[in-house]
Design an enzyme around this catalytic site. Structure first.
Site, PDB file in Angstrom:
ATOM      1  N   ASP A 183       0.819  -1.220   0.000  1.00 49.63           N
ATOM      2  CA  ASP A 183       0.000   0.000   0.000  1.00 49.63           C
ATOM      3  C   ASP A 183       0.846   1.261   0.000  1.00 49.63           C
ATOM      4  O   ASP A 183       2.036   1.237   0.327  1.00 49.63           O
ATOM      5  CB  ASP A 183      -0.959   0.013   1.192  1.00 49.63           C
ATOM      6  CG  ASP A 183      -0.238   0.027   2.536  1.00 49.63           C
ATOM      7  OD1 ASP A 183       0.771  -0.692   2.684  1.00 49.63           O
ATOM      8  OD2 ASP A 183      -0.680   0.752   3.444  1.00 49.63           O
ATOM      9  N   GLU A 208       0.095  -1.423   5.625  1.00 42.75           N
ATOM     10  CA  GLU A 208       1.196  -1.018   6.509  1.00 42.75           C
ATOM     11  C   GLU A 208       1.032   0.440   6.903  1.00 42.75           C
ATOM     12  O   GLU A 208       1.233   0.812   8.069  1.00 42.75           O
ATOM     13  CB  GLU A 208       2.534  -1.236   5.800  1.00 42.75           C
ATOM     14  CG  GLU A 208       3.767  -1.129   6.683  1.00 42.75           C
ATOM     15  CD  GLU A 208       4.364   0.273   6.758  1.00 42.75           C
ATOM     16  OE1 GLU A 208       5.313   0.479   7.525  1.00 42.75           O
ATOM     17  OE2 GLU A 208       3.855   1.171   6.053  1.00 42.75           O
TER      18      GLU A 208
END
Length: 369
Positions: free
Chosen positions: A78, A139
């Protein structure tokens, strides 16, 4: 061994994929196809279902012939916002954002280093032990993918997370634990022009408490910040509720507890001074980690840096990463620089040469186990 042109082209492909936190589906599908094209079966866990995302963590294993401890190579899929419609610009050795979004090198660069290292060990027939790979989701949303990963699919002693900046050879061996702090201050509403004496301003309570608070850099291990304040609805009403979001971090759990208690005490004193009440909720977001200089993973890094002719720079970071979570799971792990620069900004950039050097370092790490 490492093909810098191949890395450049694939990195550009990856950063053009929209993959903001909780919306990593397209990135996961692309990476799954790439890994399977290398003959590496991929397992996707159910982390996405647990956290409300559209993809889970990708986990796979490259079986090795050497009888050495298994290792984990890790990066996250991400990006932060603004991360939709990324348009990378190549200027010589530098790949940068076009100024409207982040680049997404955090952490497409880490992913690319791992993919390239896997290709190199296969193409060059490099003997190795078992290599586990994890590409995580969310994350940037609080390490949620790593927190909800299926660790039953991973059997390793050491972890190498490719998610740091700085010079190639920089390795984070120490990082703080973080407390997320949510405060609600309650006062009493009254007409600000007619009878202000009957009100208790939650804004005044909060302002006084914050003015007494130690914030910013507390010491070399500890920081604290007030990030968000919400309150009030009109100038003619004494505000009766303020919501505050804050954090404290430290590489020392004792110092973190002391800073958190200090912040709570400031609100206690403010409420005693002006009236009103407050609610103070603390959530520990991730644990600290401190890798010892004489540890097994440091000896591996030293051997690899020598072979790669890279200066090893072991140090501390003030940020949290998936490295915190896997250390907390008992896997000795470090966070390695891939050369990312000015991350989380529309000025983000990376050097192709640095990224290639990071991949070379990773290959030597695999050989040094």
């Amino acid at each position: 061994m490492v093909n810098a042109s191949r890395m450049r082209d694939e990195f550009l492909e990856l950063v053009r994929i929209d993959s903001v936190t909780l919306h990593e589906r397209r990135m996961a599908d692309v990476l799954k196809a790439k890994l399977e094209s290398m003959g590496i079966p991929v397992y996707e866990d159910n982390a996405g279902e647990k956290i409300g995302g559209n993809a889970g963590n990708l986990i796979c294993t490259v079986k090795g012939e050497r009888d050495v401890p298994g290792i984990l190579l890790m990066a996250h899929m991400d990006t932060v916002s603004p991360g939709i419609g990324k348009n990378p610009v190549v200027e010589g050795d530098i790949i940068r954002t076009d100024g409207t979004t982040v680049l997404g090198g955090d952490d497409a660069a880490g992913i690319e280093c791992i993919l390239e290292a896997l290709r190199v060990i296969s193409e060059d027939g490099i003997p190795h032990g078992n290599i586990h790979i994890a590409f995580t989701v969310a994350e940037e949303g609080g390490l949620l993918g790593a927190k909800n990963m299926d660790y039953g699919a991973i059997d390793v002693r050491y972890g190498f997370v490719m998610d740091d900046g700085g010079d190639i050879g920089s390795v984070a061996v120490s990082a703080p634990t973080q407390n997320k702090i949510d405060i609600i201050v309650k006062g009493k509403a009254a007409h600000a022009g007619v009878e202000p004496e009957k009100g208790i301003s939650a804004i005044q309570i909060a302002a006084w408490a914050i003015s007494q608070m130690r914030l910013g850099r507390i010491d070399h291990e500890t920081t604290a910040n007030i990030g968000i304040i919400k309150g009030g609805c009109a100038t003619n009403i004494i505000c009766d509720r303020v919501e505050i979001e804050a954090e404290a971090r430290s590489r020392s759990r004792r110092k973190l507890d002391e800073q958190t208690s200090h912040m709570r005490h400031c609100f206690e004193t403010a409420c005693a001074r002006f009236g009103g009440s407050f609610k103070f909720d603390v959530q520990n977001v991730y644990p600290e980690f401190n890798v010892k200089q004489d540890s097994g993973i440091m000896r591996i890094l030293e051997r690899a840096a020598k072979k790669a002719e890279i200066e090893l720079k072991a140090g501390a970071t003030g940020g949290g990463s998936d490295t915190n979570i896997i250390n907390g799971r008992g896997i000795e792990a470090v966070d390695i620089s891939v050369g990312m620069d000015k991350v989380h900004s529309v000025e983000e950039q990376i050097s192709i040469k640095d990224m290639a050097r990071a991949a070379e370092f990773l290959v030597e790490i695999i050989k040094a186990i």
